[in-house]
Design a protein around this motif. Structure first.
Motif, PDB file in Angstrom:
ATOM      1  N   GLU A 101       0.371  25.358 -13.881  1.00  0.00           N
ATOM      2  CA  GLU A 101       1.599  24.701 -13.673  1.00  0.00           C
ATOM      3  C   GLU A 101       2.653  25.189 -14.517  1.00  0.00           C
ATOM      4  OE1 GLU A 101       3.649  20.298 -14.840  1.00  0.00           O
ATOM      5  OE2 GLU A 101       1.523  20.741 -15.384  1.00  0.00           O
ATOM      6  N   GLN A 102       2.225  25.764 -15.810  1.00  0.00           N
ATOM      7  CA  GLN A 102       3.032  26.326 -16.782  1.00  0.00           C
ATOM      8  C   GLN A 102       3.572  27.532 -16.502  1.00  0.00           C
ATOM      9  OE1 GLN A 102       4.462  25.047 -20.058  1.00  0.00           O
ATOM     10  NE2 GLN A 102       3.864  23.029 -19.030  1.00  0.00           N
ATOM     11  N   TYR A 103       2.554  28.454 -16.100  1.00  0.00           N
ATOM     12  CA  TYR A 103       2.807  29.975 -15.754  1.00  0.00           C
ATOM     13  C   TYR A 103       3.174  30.313 -14.380  1.00  0.00           C
ATOM     14  CZ  TYR A 103       1.249  30.741 -20.676  1.00  0.00           C
ATOM     15  OH  TYR A 103       1.282  30.832 -21.970  1.00  0.00           O
ATOM     16  N   PHE A 104       3.153  29.322 -13.309  1.00  0.00           N
ATOM     17  CA  PHE A 104       3.666  29.618 -12.203  1.00  0.00           C
ATOM     18  C   PHE A 104       5.002  29.070 -11.974  1.00  0.00           C
ATOM     19  CE2 PHE A 104      -0.755  30.466 -10.966  1.00  0.00           C
ATOM     20  CZ  PHE A 104      -0.421  31.448  -9.989  1.00  0.00           C
ATOM     21  N   PHE A 105       5.267  27.811 -12.554  1.00  0.00           N
ATOM     22  CA  PHE A 105       6.524  26.938 -12.181  1.00  0.00           C
ATOM     23  C   PHE A 105       7.483  26.653 -13.403  1.00  0.00           C
ATOM     24  CE2 PHE A 105       2.862  26.075  -9.225  1.00  0.00           C
ATOM     25  CZ  PHE A 105       3.609  26.502  -7.959  1.00  0.00           C
ATOM     26  N   ILE A 106       6.993  26.687 -14.513  1.00  0.00           N
ATOM     27  CA  ILE A 106       7.875  26.379 -15.591  1.00  0.00           C
ATOM     28  C   ILE A 106       8.378  27.475 -16.566  1.00  0.00           C
ATOM     29  CG2 ILE A 106       7.861  24.719 -17.619  1.00  0.00           C
ATOM     30  CD1 ILE A 106       5.991  23.071 -16.374  1.00  0.00           C
ATOM     31  N   LYS A 107       7.401  28.088 -17.190  1.00  0.00           N
ATOM     32  CA  LYS A 107       7.715  29.257 -18.066  1.00  0.00           C
ATOM     33  C   LYS A 107       8.713  30.428 -17.577  1.00  0.00           C
ATOM     34  CE  LYS A 107       4.085  28.518 -21.465  1.00  0.00           C
ATOM     35  NZ  LYS A 107       4.882  28.533 -22.534  1.00  0.00           N
ATOM     36  N   PRO A 108       8.455  30.688 -16.323  1.00  0.00           N
ATOM     37  CA  PRO A 108       9.101  31.959 -15.742  1.00  0.00           C
ATOM     38  C   PRO A 108      10.666  31.580 -15.463  1.00  0.00           C
ATOM     39  CG  PRO A 108       7.169  31.613 -14.665  1.00  0.00           C
ATOM     40  CD  PRO A 108       7.208  30.519 -15.371  1.00  0.00           C
ATOM     41  N   PHE A 109      11.009  30.123 -15.413  1.00  0.00           N
ATOM     42  CA  PHE A 109      12.331  29.761 -15.106  1.00  0.00           C
ATOM     43  C   PHE A 109      13.185  29.083 -16.298  1.00  0.00           C
ATOM     44  CE2 PHE A 109       9.429  29.472 -11.290  1.00  0.00           C
ATOM     45  CZ  PHE A 109      10.354  29.960 -10.324  1.00  0.00           C
ATOM     46  N   LEU A 110      12.410  29.436 -17.540  1.00  0.00           N
ATOM     47  CA  LEU A 110      13.051  29.189 -18.731  1.00  0.00           C
ATOM     48  C   LEU A 110      13.430  30.496 -19.533  1.00  0.00           C
ATOM     49  CD1 LEU A 110      10.668  26.350 -20.071  1.00  0.00           C
ATOM     50  CD2 LEU A 110      12.852  25.985 -19.037  1.00  0.00           C
ATOM     51  N   GLU A 111      14.698  30.574 -19.565  1.00  0.00           N
ATOM     52  CA  GLU A 111      15.191  32.119 -20.330  1.00  0.00           C
ATOM     53  C   GLU A 111      14.754  32.058 -21.463  1.00  0.00           C
ATOM     54  OE1 GLU A 111      19.553  34.113 -21.052  1.00  0.00           O
ATOM     55  OE2 GLU A 111      19.508  32.081 -20.306  1.00  0.00           O
ATOM     56  N   GLU A 112      14.653  31.081 -22.601  1.00  0.00           N
ATOM     57  CA  GLU A 112      14.138  31.111 -23.958  1.00  0.00           C
ATOM     58  C   GLU A 112      12.589  31.171 -24.099  1.00  0.00           C
ATOM     59  OE1 GLU A 112      14.508  26.794 -22.904  1.00  0.00           O
ATOM     60  OE2 GLU A 112      15.482  28.626 -22.408  1.00  0.00           O
ATOM     61  N   ASP A 113      11.935  31.144 -23.038  1.00  0.00           N
ATOM     62  CA  ASP A 113      10.386  31.223 -23.257  1.00  0.00           C
ATOM     63  C   ASP A 113       9.860  32.463 -23.790  1.00  0.00           C
ATOM     64  OD1 ASP A 113       7.321  31.661 -22.302  1.00  0.00           O
ATOM     65  OD2 ASP A 113       7.880  29.177 -22.274  1.00  0.00           O
ATOM     66  N   ALA A 117      20.331  34.759 -11.966  1.00  0.00           N
ATOM     67  CA  ALA A 117      20.082  33.978 -10.583  1.00  0.00           C
ATOM     68  C   ALA A 117      18.734  33.298 -10.599  1.00  0.00           C
ATOM     69  CB  ALA A 117      19.742  35.224  -9.557  1.00  0.00           C
ATOM     70  N   ILE A 118      17.950  33.541 -11.956  1.00  0.00           N
ATOM     71  CA  ILE A 118      16.527  32.679 -12.020  1.00  0.00           C
ATOM     72  C   ILE A 118      17.186  31.505 -12.885  1.00  0.00           C
ATOM     73  CG2 ILE A 118      14.380  32.729 -13.055  1.00  0.00           C
ATOM     74  CD1 ILE A 118      13.923  35.644 -12.210  1.00  0.00           C
ATOM     75  N   TYR A 119      17.722  31.676 -13.894  1.00  0.00           N
ATOM     76  CA  TYR A 119      17.776  30.831 -15.036  1.00  0.00           C
ATOM     77  C   TYR A 119      19.153  29.822 -14.647  1.00  0.00           C
ATOM     78  CZ  TYR A 119      14.942  34.245 -17.561  1.00  0.00           C
ATOM     79  OH  TYR A 119      13.799  35.077 -17.675  1.00  0.00           O
ATOM     80  N   GLU A 120      20.089  30.362 -13.936  1.00  0.00           N
ATOM     81  CA  GLU A 120      21.361  29.382 -13.907  1.00  0.00           C
ATOM     82  C   GLU A 120      21.712  28.824 -12.551  1.00  0.00           C
ATOM     83  OE1 GLU A 120      24.472  31.938 -15.332  1.00  0.00           O
ATOM     84  OE2 GLU A 120      23.354  32.496 -17.069  1.00  0.00           O
ATOM     85  N   ASP A 121      20.836  29.264 -11.468  1.00  0.00           N
ATOM     86  CA  ASP A 121      20.958  28.714  -9.939  1.00  0.00           C
ATOM     87  C   ASP A 121      20.258  27.718  -9.892  1.00  0.00           C
ATOM     88  OD1 ASP A 121      21.058  28.386  -7.081  1.00  0.00           O
ATOM     89  OD2 ASP A 121      21.361  30.684  -6.653  1.00  0.00           O
ATOM     90  N   CYS A 148       9.112  38.593 -13.896  1.00  0.00           N
ATOM     91  CA  CYS A 148       9.959  38.143 -14.899  1.00  0.00           C
ATOM     92  C   CYS A 148       9.160  37.062 -15.959  1.00  0.00           C
ATOM     93  CB  CYS A 148      11.013  37.430 -14.393  1.00  0.00           C
ATOM     94  SG  CYS A 148      12.228  38.683 -13.512  1.00  0.00           S
ATOM     95  N   GLY A 149       7.934  36.778 -15.675  1.00  0.00           N
ATOM     96  CA  GLY A 149       7.037  35.930 -16.511  1.00  0.00           C
ATOM     97  C   GLY A 149       6.169  36.711 -17.298  1.00  0.00           C
ATOM     98  N   VAL A 150       5.202  35.737 -17.446  1.00  0.00           N
ATOM     99  CA  VAL A 150       3.732  36.410 -18.281  1.00  0.00           C
ATOM    100  C   VAL A 150       3.314  37.452 -17.435  1.00  0.00           C
ATOM    101  CG1 VAL A 150       2.218  34.982 -17.777  1.00  0.00           C
ATOM    102  CG2 VAL A 150       2.486  35.944 -20.031  1.00  0.00           C
TER     103      VAL A 150
END
Length: 393
Positions: free
Chosen positions: A182-194, A209-213, A341-343
């Motif tokens: 849940e964290q690494y598929f759907f939450i963290k990649p969409f948080l600019e500050e992570d 387009a990821i963080y603001e849309d 764009c994530g881990v």
């Protein structure tokens, strides 16, 4: 892992095996012989893996997996339940039962010591390496599609009794890995500050387009909820190219640590996304000796989708198939975003900025497709075939 740790694990597994050794099946008898060598298997982000080999017959060997109290990639700051090893062993047994030969044969598990033993695929190579080299045979893709279809259909809520399905859900209530997913598929990649996110400079201009849309964020949230709550069938849970080993036309699925009962579209979406990474790499940067491999990949993607959706249509109605297809496009997009764009890390796209940009754009398009989301097989195939071949090689 140093030599002392490897030997301790070796001795530990010998103590855990049932006695007398004569009652053990081949090749586990070799562990009691003492005539063995141990070495670490590199790779993998979560567990310690060692190979135990007979000195007198190097073709006789087993793989030992040991789950630590935290992940190898992040260290002690990120504790993780070692029960993941038990769930992986259960998954391998279940997959082997449903689709014999599709996974390394599981031999033995000791839940208390957090270890299990399985077949050593010493003559297989990881599929990611072969994809990068453009050397994967078409039958490999067919085997993977067949595996996914058979597992999903055999364990689907529509094909099992209520009692059997409830038992399946309870047997694979893999909450620790579900939370990690849940964290690494759907939450963290969409948080600019992570702080765990990383990306190349080539895609900097696409990050807003990821963080603001809101369309992206809302779709990811909806898919996250389905990942946690929708119980369709047994999932592998992380079907990327390093989770497949190949030898010629043979494929074996490995590393189902993220196994759970969840939405069928998740497995299919992750698989297709990982095919697309190689598709874009070979399309924009073709190798001298495999100029047409990207076309082979697109044909394989199309055939995989048609095989899987066509097979699931025998147990699902038209509306359910529509939902499966719509969610698959979303999970493809989420996997592309989180890997680029994530881990996650996409080796296929390393040093290939044109391919990386095009792939991420397509992932974003899939997530924000709105009313254009396909809900029929032909629509999904057409959507995937919309990918433009580059005019710069």
């Amino acid at each position: 892992m140093n030599g002392s740790c490897r030997e301790k694990l070796h001795l530990l597994v010998i103590r855990c095996l049932p006695s007398p050794p004569g009652k053990l099946e081949f090749p586990l008898q070799l562990l009691h012989s003492g005539d063995t060598e141990v070495s670490e298997v590199t790779g993998g982000n979560l567990n310690d893996i060692i190979r135990i080999v007979s000195r007198t017959d190097p073709s006789t060997s087993v793989i030992l997996k040991h789950a630590g109290l935290y992940t190898k990639i992040f260290g002690p700051e990120y504790p993780l339940s070692p029960a993941r090893n038990t769930f992986e062993y259960r998954a391998l047994r279940k997959f082997h039962q449903i689709c014999p030969g599709s996974v390394p044969e599981p031999y033995f598990c000791n839940e208390h010591e957090r270890i299990f033993l399985m077949e050593d695929l010493f003559d297989y190579k990881d599929m990611q390496t072969e994809m990068i080299s453009g050397k994967v045979e078409r039958d490999v893709f067919r085997e993977i599609a067949g595996f996914l279809l058979r597992v999903h259909r055999s364990t689907h809520r529509k094909t099992m009794s209520n009692e059997s399905f409830t038992e399946l859900v309870n047997d694979f209530r893999n909450d620790g890995m579900l939370g990690l997913g849940e964290q690494y598929f759907f939450i963290k990649p969409f948080l600019e500050e992570d702080p765990s996110n990383r990306h190349s400079e080539a895609v900097d201009h696409l990050l807003p387009a990821i963080y603001e849309d809101r369309r992206v964020l809302d779709r990811a949230e909806g898919l996250r909820q389905k990942y946690l709550r929708q119980k369709d069938c047994l999932l592998h849970g992380d079907l990327h190219m390093c989770a497949v080993m190949v030898n010629g036309s043979s494929a074996k699925i490995i590393d189902p640590e993220f196994v759970t009962v969840g939405p069928a579209a998740f497995d299919l979406g992750v698989l297709i996304a990982n095919y697309l990474f190689s598709y874009y790499a070979h399309s924009y940067y073709p190798l001298q000796d495999s100029q047409e491999f990207h076309k082979t990949l697109m044909d394989a993607i199309t055939e995989t989708v048609e095989t899987y959706i066509g097979g699931m249509a025998s147990i699902l109605n038209e509306d359910e198939i529509g939902g499966l297809i719509e969610d698959t496009t979303g999970y493809i997009g989420c996997e592309i975003i989180r890997r680029i764009c994530g881990v996650g890390y996409v080796t296929e796209l390393e040093g290939r900025p044109l391919a990386e940009i095009a792939c991420l754009k397509f992932g974003l398009d899939l997530v924000t497709s709105g009313k254009e989301r396909p809900r029929a097989l032909r629509g999904l195939v057409s959507y995937l075939e919309r990918i433009d071949e580059p005019n710069v090689h």
